[in-house]
Design an enzyme around this catalytic site. Structure first.
Site, PDB file in Angstrom:
ATOM      1  N   ILE A 113       0.830  -1.216   0.000  1.00 22.40           N
ATOM      2  CA  ILE A 113       0.000   0.000   0.000  1.00 22.40           C
ATOM      3  C   ILE A 113       0.863   1.264   0.000  1.00 22.40           C
ATOM      4  CG2 ILE A 113      -0.390   0.306   2.496  1.00 22.40           C
ATOM      5  CD1 ILE A 113      -2.990   0.585  -0.344  1.00 22.40           C
ATOM      6  N   LYS A 134      -5.473   1.870   8.078  1.00 21.79           N
ATOM      7  CA  LYS A 134      -6.535   1.060   8.661  1.00 21.79           C
ATOM      8  C   LYS A 134      -6.091  -0.403   8.685  1.00 21.79           C
ATOM      9  CE  LYS A 134      -8.119  -1.550   6.132  1.00 21.79           C
ATOM     10  NZ  LYS A 134      -7.751  -2.667   5.189  1.00 21.79           N
TER      11      LYS A 134
HETATM   12  P1  NAP Z   1       2.487  -5.479   3.338  1.00 23.20           P
HETATM   13  O1  NAP Z   1       2.901  -5.069   1.973  1.00 23.20           O
HETATM   14  O2  NAP Z   1       2.467  -6.926   3.674  1.00 23.20           O
HETATM   15  O3  NAP Z   1       3.310  -4.769   4.478  1.00 23.20           O
HETATM   16  C1  NAP Z   1       3.827  -3.461   4.391  1.00 23.20           C
HETATM   17  C2  NAP Z   1       5.241  -3.443   4.912  1.00 23.20           C
HETATM   18  O4  NAP Z   1       5.244  -3.457   6.334  1.00 23.20           O
HETATM   19  C3  NAP Z   1       6.062  -4.676   4.533  1.00 23.20           C
HETATM   20  O5  NAP Z   1       6.569  -4.552   3.235  1.00 23.20           O
HETATM   21  C4  NAP Z   1       7.129  -4.717   5.591  1.00 23.20           C
HETATM   22  O6  NAP Z   1       8.254  -3.955   5.159  1.00 23.20           O
HETATM   23  C5  NAP Z   1       6.461  -4.030   6.788  1.00 23.20           C
HETATM   24  N1  NAP Z   1       6.171  -5.040   7.803  1.00 23.20           N
HETATM   25  C6  NAP Z   1       5.460  -6.177   7.660  1.00 23.20           C
HETATM   26  N2  NAP Z   1       5.425  -6.863   8.812  1.00 23.20           N
HETATM   27  C7  NAP Z   1       6.141  -6.166   9.690  1.00 23.20           C
HETATM   28  C8  NAP Z   1       6.497  -6.368  11.046  1.00 23.20           C
HETATM   29  N3  NAP Z   1       6.091  -7.453  11.720  1.00 23.20           N
HETATM   30  N4  NAP Z   1       7.252  -5.439  11.655  1.00 23.20           N
HETATM   31  C9  NAP Z   1       7.659  -4.345  10.988  1.00 23.20           C
HETATM   32  N5  NAP Z   1       7.377  -4.103   9.693  1.00 23.20           N
HETATM   33  C10 NAP Z   1       6.609  -4.999   9.053  1.00 23.20           C
HETATM   34  O7  NAP Z   1       1.023  -4.916   3.673  1.00 23.20           O
HETATM   35  P2  NAP Z   1       0.111  -3.863   2.915  1.00 23.20           P
HETATM   36  O8  NAP Z   1      -0.781  -4.594   1.993  1.00 23.20           O
HETATM   37  O9  NAP Z   1       0.929  -2.742   2.381  1.00 23.20           O
HETATM   38  O10 NAP Z   1      -0.809  -3.396   4.144  1.00 23.20           O
HETATM   39  C11 NAP Z   1      -0.314  -2.561   5.166  1.00 23.20           C
HETATM   40  C12 NAP Z   1      -1.496  -1.878   5.831  1.00 23.20           C
HETATM   41  O11 NAP Z   1      -2.214  -1.142   4.840  1.00 23.20           O
HETATM   42  C13 NAP Z   1      -2.503  -2.851   6.448  1.00 23.20           C
HETATM   43  O12 NAP Z   1      -3.008  -2.338   7.647  1.00 23.20           O
HETATM   44  C14 NAP Z   1      -3.598  -2.942   5.397  1.00 23.20           C
HETATM   45  O13 NAP Z   1      -4.863  -3.226   5.966  1.00 23.20           O
HETATM   46  C15 NAP Z   1      -3.566  -1.552   4.819  1.00 23.20           C
HETATM   47  N6  NAP Z   1      -4.087  -1.466   3.453  1.00 23.20           N
HETATM   48  C16 NAP Z   1      -3.686  -2.369   2.504  1.00 23.20           C
HETATM   49  C17 NAP Z   1      -4.249  -2.315   1.242  1.00 23.20           C
HETATM   50  C18 NAP Z   1      -3.845  -3.291   0.148  1.00 23.20           C
HETATM   51  O14 NAP Z   1      -4.502  -3.299  -0.909  1.00 23.20           O
HETATM   52  N7  NAP Z   1      -2.819  -4.099   0.308  1.00 23.20           N
HETATM   53  C19 NAP Z   1      -5.194  -1.334   0.921  1.00 23.20           C
HETATM   54  C20 NAP Z   1      -5.514  -0.376   1.883  1.00 23.20           C
HETATM   55  C21 NAP Z   1      -4.956  -0.469   3.150  1.00 23.20           C
HETATM   56  P3  NAP Z   1       9.747  -4.386   5.591  1.00 23.20           P
HETATM   57  O15 NAP Z   1       9.829  -5.888   5.451  1.00 23.20           O
HETATM   58  O16 NAP Z   1      10.610  -3.625   4.653  1.00 23.20           O
HETATM   59  O17 NAP Z   1       9.871  -3.930   7.020  1.00 23.20           O
END
Ligand code: NAP
Length: 307
Positions: A15, A91
């Protein structure tokens, strides 16, 4: 007047790259000054691997925007607020309600802005839907939120870990719209949660609220994806489709305004307004419903799930 504030973006994953970076870059209010992520980077932007190192090295940062999953988010938010930074939360705003209350108290004590964002509330048909429902008698409402977790969250195992919320990760978007548009609050009365045998969070949920409001969340939907909210009133029927982007009244599409911002540019514009006003915005109503579903829900074990 533009704010021209420096933002540190934390959690460089899906995101952050898809939405936060373009929204920050397009706004005169914000400058993407650095990132914090264990592995992720944005080319041309200074990067840190820990929040502590960033806070030490960049006293000029005014706002920390947290785009990492909810479970690890609290420690980052707390560190940023303690260092005197305004904080913006993706969120769902946290892994638990109490930790978000703790952040609210900390932000208030330090005179800082805390913004718990709900991007789906910024979808273009949500405000007109809310306006149409004002003063009407709701007789029932139904949410259908069915999508394919493999398509939208490929390999993101955190959604099935404790605190990841499972199907409520998208479902809370529907609940953020519902709680925004209904003229009066509803409360959960019954829930059925389907847990894959090998996972910690539900892959599907059916909910019944007061006021004849029901919801069907499912993460196993292949083919066409559905993000609909249908509301029956004594005065006619409203439907919000495409995640709050299309409005229908009595089955006919209502034209949207062309000038409305995208969801993430609107979130950053709102954050700029809150910082200017010295205010916070933390509405936990969508997350209360999720917590209630986890408290009240019947548990059903289903097929193991693998990405
Ligand atoms: P993601 O790509 O899996 O995670 C985002 C980044 O957070 C990862 O690349 C990682 O970066 C870091 N991370 C993951 N686990 C971690 C941990 N245990 N400790 C510290 N850093 C960690 O997830 P995402 O889809 O972007 O979602 C992130 C948030 O945005 C969620 O709350 C989700 O509900 C919200 N969101 C997502 C979407 C969507 O379409 N995906 C849409 C709207 C909102 P590093 O490994 O570099 O630390």
């Amino acid at each position: 007047m533009k704010l021209a504030a420096k933002v540190a973006l934390v959690g460089i994953g899906k995101i952050a790259v898809d939405q936060h970076v373009p929204a920050i870059s397009a706004s005169p209010d914000w400058e993407l000054a650095c990132t914090v992520s264990r592995k992720g980077r944005i080319e041309g932007v200074e990067s840190f691997t820990t929040i502590e190192a960033m806070l030490e090295a960049r006293p000029d940062i005014q706002v920390v925007s947290l785009a990492l999953p909810p479970a690890p988010r609290f420690a980052y938010a707390e560190a940023a607020l303690k260092a005197g930074k305004h904080v913006m939360l993706e969120k769902p705003p946290g892994a638990t309600l109490a930790e978000v209350h703790a952040l609210q108290h900390l932000a208030a004590a330090k005179g800082l802005t805390l913004y718990a964002t709900w991007h789906s509330r910024m979808a273009q048909a949500v405000a007109p839907a809310k306006a149409w429902l004002q003063g009407k008698s709701i007789t029932s409402a139904h949410i259908t939120w069915r999508e394919d977790v493999r398509k939208w969250h490929p390999g993101q195992d955190w959604v099935f870990e404790p605190g990841g919320m499972g199907v409520f990760d998208p479902g809370i978007n529907a609940l953020s719209i519902l709680t925004e548009i209904l003229p009066a609050p509803v409360h959960l009365k019954w829930a059925r949660l389907e847990f894959p045998a090998n996972r910690q969070t539900p892959i599907a949920a059916q909910l019944t609220f007061s006021g004849a409001v029901t919801a069907d969340f499912d993460w196993r939907q292949e083919g066409p994806q559905t993000w609909d909210i249908e509301v029956a009133t004594a005065e006619g029927r409203l439907a919000l489709r495409m995640g709050g982007n299309v409005l229908e009244i009595d089955g006919k599409a209502v034209a949207g305004a062309d000038t409305i911002m995208g969801e993430y540019p609107a979130l950053y514009a709102r954050m700029a307004a809150l910082v200017r006003a010295g205010a916070s915005e933390v509405d936990l109503a969508p997350m209360v419903h999720v917590a209630d579903a986890m408290t009240l829900g019947e548990r059903v074990i289903t097929e193991p799930f693998q990405f």
